[in-house]
Scaffold this active site. Structure first.
Site, PDB file in Angstrom:
ATOM      1  N   GLY A  84      50.648  36.752  46.943  1.00  0.00           N
ATOM      2  CA  GLY A  84      51.978  36.194  46.474  1.00  0.00           C
ATOM      3  C   GLY A  84      51.190  34.672  46.574  1.00  0.00           C
ATOM      4  CB  SER A 116      46.047  38.153  47.164  1.00  0.00           C
ATOM      5  OG  SER A 116      46.021  37.085  46.348  1.00  0.00           O
ATOM      6  CB  ALA A 117      48.813  35.188  49.946  1.00  0.00           C
ATOM      7  CG  HIS A 153      42.889  37.192  42.976  1.00  0.00           C
ATOM      8  ND1 HIS A 153      43.197  38.566  42.697  1.00  0.00           N
ATOM      9  CD2 HIS A 153      43.582  36.845  43.912  1.00  0.00           C
ATOM     10  CE1 HIS A 153      44.408  38.829  43.610  1.00  0.00           C
ATOM     11  NE2 HIS A 153      44.582  37.756  44.081  1.00  0.00           N
ATOM     12  CD  GLU A 188      41.093  40.740  41.281  1.00  0.00           C
ATOM     13  OE1 GLU A 188      42.435  40.968  40.421  1.00  0.00           O
ATOM     14  OE2 GLU A 188      41.017  40.217  42.501  1.00  0.00           O
TER      15      GLU A 188
END
Length: 224
Positions: A84, A116-117, A153, A188
């Site tokens: 997020g 991700s985060a 990413h 990815e």
């Protein structure tokens, strides 16, 4: 010895959430505490990630439902930090004293995973996130569970594109002008499996170090 699973992304195109992640193998039946603070809809996020973990045969409990989230993290045997907005995630954990709780849990043997985060959070700082600073945290220092930065990413320049904005590589090179910490540009579908000092890449990544040309890496041992 720290055991970490750091994903670039939670969802691959056309596949269920976290279907590409080796969750069952990594967590080995442990109950997992979920950190949902990177999204505003924490209840909805917990439900979606809980379903993904259930498909892997794992039980997940979100710490946002606990009366004392920091205590729940401190006593956790496993942690998953969702993706997020990294700035929102870090500010929430700073306010909850959650960073120290996670560090101590991992030092005590808890397994840490994130996407991700959540992968950014495992690094020394969140300075290589792609996110917009929608909130202002009290500094950028993160968990420091690894000695390198991750850029989730990671995108390669599009050949022939007329776009004149900075490429991801240019932004990482700017980071290295001010910081001597290596950066793993994780594409990815890829992830890093960290076991103590050993790092294994699954997928592909571009590794950046100050004073050196970027290195293309594929599945196998990695030395950031």
């Amino acid at each position: 010895m720290s055991e970490l699973l750091l994903l670039s992304n939670s969802t691959n195109h056309g596949a269920p959430t976290l279907a590409h992640a080796p969750l069952a193998e990594f967590y080995e039946g442990r109950e997992v505490r979920f950190v949902p603070y990177a999204l505003a809809d924490q209840a909805g996020y917990a439900e979606a990630i809980g379903a993904a973990f259930a498909r892997a045969g794992l039980r997940l409990r979100s710490v946002h439902t606990e009366p004392d989230p920091a205590s729940a993290l401190h006593t956790a045997e496993a942690v998953w930090v969702g993706g997020g907005n990294t700035f929102r995630l870090l500010r929430a954990l700073q306010r909850l004293d959650g960073l120290a709780a996670i560090r101590e849990a991992v030092a005590g043997g808890a397994r840490y995973g994130g996407a991700s985060a959540g992968s950014n959070l495992a690094c020394p700082t969140i300075r290589t996130t792609n996110d917009m600073p929608i909130v202002e945290p009290a500094g950028f220092a993160a968990l420091g569970l690894v000695g390198f930065q991750v850029n989730p990413h990671y995108l390669d320049p599009v050949p022939g594109s007329a776009h004149m904005g900075e490429t991801r590589e240019e932004r990482i090179r700017e980071f290295l002008e001010e910081n001597a910490v290596p950066v793993v540009g994780l594409r990815e579908g890829g992830w890093l499996r960290v076991s103590g000092r050993a790092v294994t890449l699954h997928g592909s990544a571009r590794v950046f170090r100050r004073g050196a040309e970027p290195q293309e890496c594929r599945t196998g041992p990695l030395s950031p």
